[in-house]
Enzyme design. Structure first.
Site, short mmCIF file in Angstrom:
data_model
loop_
_atom_site.label_atom_id
_atom_site.label_comp_id
_atom_site.label_asym_id
_atom_site.label_seq_id
_atom_site.Cartn_x
_atom_site.Cartn_y
_atom_site.Cartn_z
N ASP A 277 0.87 -1.18 0.00
CA ASP A 277 0.00 0.00 0.00
C ASP A 277 0.91 1.23 0.00
OD1 ASP A 277 -3.22 0.36 0.93
OD2 ASP A 277 -1.97 2.15 1.17
N ASP B 221 3.74 2.72 -4.66
CA ASP B 221 2.75 3.46 -5.45
C ASP B 221 2.51 2.60 -6.69
OD1 ASP B 221 1.35 4.99 -7.23
OD2 ASP B 221 2.64 6.75 -7.09
N TYR C 176 -13.93 7.32 -13.20
CA TYR C 176 -13.94 6.11 -12.34
C TYR C 176 -14.61 4.96 -13.09
CZ TYR C 176 -14.62 3.15 -8.20
OH TYR C 176 -14.60 2.09 -7.30
N LYS D 173 -12.79 1.44 -14.29
CA LYS D 173 -13.22 0.12 -13.83
C LYS D 173 -13.69 -0.76 -14.99
CE LYS D 173 -12.27 0.73 -9.50
NZ LYS D 173 -11.22 -0.05 -8.84
N THR E 51 -16.31 1.36 3.61
CA THR E 51 -14.85 1.47 3.79
C THR E 51 -14.51 2.95 3.90
OG1 THR E 51 -14.28 1.80 1.46
CG2 THR E 51 -14.52 -0.49 2.17
N THR F 270 -15.72 5.18 1.03
CA THR F 270 -17.12 5.62 0.94
C THR F 270 -17.57 6.38 2.19
OG1 THR F 270 -17.77 3.43 1.71
CG2 THR F 270 -17.89 3.81 -0.66
#
Ligand code: NAP
Length: 261
Positions: A38, A64, A167, A171, A202, A205
């Protein structure tokens, strides 16, 4: 009963938070060693500590995923530390290029979207997944033992969402990337599948959960509630385990029914 991922080595990007963290812990419960990658090292170390508590090996690694050299170094480090990459869950992602006042996502239609914001989301959500999958596929092919690639896409891969077009496009790109990989890697006994979650509780959101427009959002969800990170982790576990061995090129939707509408 035998554990479902006994002696498997799993790379999880975005493993410091949310879906990635839940997946790391769920995989460890089923016997996997986990390489937790991460951009937040301290938080990745917390996930790794939770994995170790379950008696598995865990390594926290700062990366990254939009940086080619860092991604290649991450996979090389995992092979050095754990010996192989059997499973990868590419969960690192961002929902918006940046947040506006009071943490509210910056909603801009594509006709006014800045190229910088478009590139930022695409570089993490699509380039980052490509780079991660490519490096893992090379390591899996070299080892000759097959493998499982699991990419976290989104219900947005199927649903054009006004205001966050970059976004949805990123996706949808992840989903097609997954399908192309599935065809190319099948001869090597490597499967590639995507997961397209709906609204999951999470940190990503947290903004929408706080906005007071939840009722309006939940109107779009037949089950009228958000999902938990564990719902996605269990889907990844299925795809990574023996039970999921004949799945490739699929997208599974833990989404409370959004996509079917
Ligand atoms: P999260 O809690 O924000 O976790 C994502 C983690 O990935 C964060 O630690 C994040 O750091 C990290 N990350 C972001 N960009 C990175 C990069 N370039 N390199 C390394 N790490 C990076 O989000 P989540 O909800 O668990 O999301 C995980 C995945 O599920 C994402 O791909 C997301 O698009 C997808 N998804 C989520 C939902 C949902 O409702 N939550 C629904 C559908 C799909 P920062 O906090 O600094 O960004």
């Amino acid at each position: 009963m035998a554990l479902r991922l006994e002696n498997r080595n799993a790379l999880i990007t975005g493993g410091a938070s949310g879906i990635g963290r839940a997946t790391a812990i769920r995989f460890a419960e089923e016997g996997a060693n986990v390489f937790v990658a991460d951009r937040h090292l301290a938080a990745a170390e917390e996930t790794a500590a939770a994995v170790k508590k379950l008696g598995r090996k865990a390594i926290a690694h700062q990366v990254d995923t939009s940086d080619e050299a860092q991604v290649n170094a991450m996979v090389a480090q995992m092979v050095k530390d754990l010996g192989s990459v059997n499973i990868v869950v590419a969960a690192a992602g961002i929902s918006h290029a940046h947040y506006g006042e009071e943490g509210q996502p910056d909603i801009t239609f594509l006709s006014n979207k800045s190229f910088a914001n478009w590139r930022k989301v695409l570089s993490v959500n699509l380039d980052g997944v490509f780079l991660t999958d490519r490096a893992c596929a090379q390591a899996m092919i070299e080892a000759g033992n097959g493998g499982r690639i699991i990419n976290i896409a989104s219900a947005a891969a199927r649903l054009p969402t006004p205001g966050v077009g970059e976004y949805s496009v990123s996706k949808a790109g992840v989903w097609m990337l997954t399908r192309v990989l599935a065809t190319e890697l099948a001869p090597f006994n490597i499967t590639a599948n995507a997961i397209g979650p709906g609204f999951i509780k999470t940190p990503m959101t947290a903004g929408i959960q706080d906005f007071g427009n939840m009722t309006q959002l939940m109107d779009r969800v037949p089950m009228k509630k958000m999902g938990e990170p564990l719902d996605v982790a269990n889907t990844a576990l299925f795809l990574a385990s023996e039970e999921g061995r004949y799945y490739t090129g699929s997208i599974l939707h833990p989404d409370g029914g959004i996509v079917m509408q």
